[in-house]
Design an enzyme around this catalytic site. Sequence first.
Site, PDB file in Angstrom:
ATOM      1  N   CYS A   1      15.326  -4.078  -3.568  1.00  0.00           N
ATOM      2  CA  CYS A   1      16.205  -3.207  -4.361  1.00  0.00           C
ATOM      3  C   CYS A   1      15.410  -2.245  -5.234  1.00  0.00           C
ATOM      4  CB  CYS A   1      17.158  -4.047  -5.196  1.00  0.00           C
ATOM      5  SG  CYS A   1      18.357  -4.946  -4.199  1.00  0.00           S
ATOM      6  N   GLU A   2      14.613  -1.412  -4.606  1.00  0.00           N
ATOM      7  CA  GLU A   2      13.879  -0.343  -5.274  1.00  0.00           C
ATOM      8  C   GLU A   2      13.717   0.808  -4.293  1.00  0.00           C
ATOM      9  OE1 GLU A   2      10.415  -0.913  -7.523  1.00  0.00           O
ATOM     10  OE2 GLU A   2      10.887  -2.947  -8.155  1.00  0.00           O
TER      11      GLU A   2
ATOM     12  N   ARG B   1       0.796  -1.227   0.000  1.00  0.00           N
ATOM     13  CA  ARG B   1       0.000   0.000   0.000  1.00  0.00           C
ATOM     14  C   ARG B   1       0.836   1.289   0.000  1.00  0.00           C
ATOM     15  NH1 ARG B   1      -2.921   1.549   3.570  1.00  0.00           N
ATOM     16  NH2 ARG B   1      -4.601   2.428   2.295  1.00  0.00           N
TER      17      ARG B   1
END
Length: 432
Positions: free
Chosen positions: A346-347, A314
């Site tokens: 990894c973002e 969310r």
Amino acid sequence: MDHFLYRDGVLHAEDVAIPAIAAEVGTPFYVYSTATLTRHYKLFEEALEGVPHCICFAMKSLANQAVLTLLGKLGAGMDVVSGGEYARAIAAGIPGERIVFSGVGKTRAEMAMALESGIRQFNIESEPEMEALSEVACAMGTEAPVTLRVNPDVDARTHEKISTGKKGDKFGIPISRAKEVYAHAARLPGLRVVGIDVHIGSQLTDLAPFETAFLKVVELTHALRAEGHRIERLDLGGGLGIPYERSNSAPPLPIEYGAMIKRVTEGLDVEVEIEPGRLISGNAGLLVSSVIYEKDGDGTDFLILDAAMNDLLRPAMYGAHHDIVPVIEAEPGAEQRTYDIVGPVCESGDTFARKRTMPPVKPDELVGFRSAGAYGAVMSSEYNSRPLIPEVLVSGDNFAVIRERPTFDEMIARDKVPSWVQAMTAAPEPES
């Protein structure tokens, strides 16, 4: 109200200390409160007392079999939006006559499944879908009960990604064409029109948009009855919001929502259906995570958790707020720190909160995400090959794991390597 409270400085789920669950199942995990789920369902029953009604829990908010079974035993029906949700509802013991099938893209296979095992009604979203259902029902020698979902062009004043009742949204039939489409439905074999459906969005914090939409539906009811249609049910959807930020003013209560429905439908002689999801399940769930690292950045301090965006989507998807609290309560007057609270994926989008002020927590300490019962576990994935996390149900001083965390071996075993790939010769080692 929920049943996640501090006792002697330790956050509990009902009568179970959160650290005790973490010690047994590991982190991260979801935990749900039986008492909260029960209380929230009963609030809707009380709100509609004296009116013929059916409360169908919106399964898209939380679909664990234990929760569905619990709500079914309390008398709830189910609002489903896929064949998989329908199968889950049936497996949880929900009779077909308490299952409503919503969604814009029902397939013929899903229609046949529901007709074979039983259905309260299909909420039809388009004329092509209506014609497909007619063909399926006729081929099976049966009749499909239907409502038509009308789009009232009402701004729900909620997040754009969960607004469903404005002109231009993909949902429903324009209310301006309703009489024409109902006439078409009446001519199609295999269909039995039973009512009208409307749903304008999710996480509404004001009753005014609901009332505007419902008044349009009442007006349409009179117009359709004048043309000979039997309108026995009004499916008014769901969407009532919850307070994600405890410092904010609270959304309307179910009793206020029910009073408005009673006032708007008074004298109409219809059965009312509602499809609450978030308000039943949202505050009934907590996501518990461990701190991996504190990281001092250039002007930003980071709190790195073992939960990630694949566990709770969310915040990344909607920019949604969740209160995040230490499981061990801070002492009164304890210092506060400001963190960006992030996960290990990894973002950069794997961020739960920016510039969040809270008592400092150290590595291996636990934090809890409040209001995580709705659209948490159901939207989770195995992105980055991270296992789906456990779900736990608490009742009093008892708790049970109701979805286990898969092992890496179990995850890998679901993949199948074709024989021609197995037979390939490995690339030679490079020369030194």
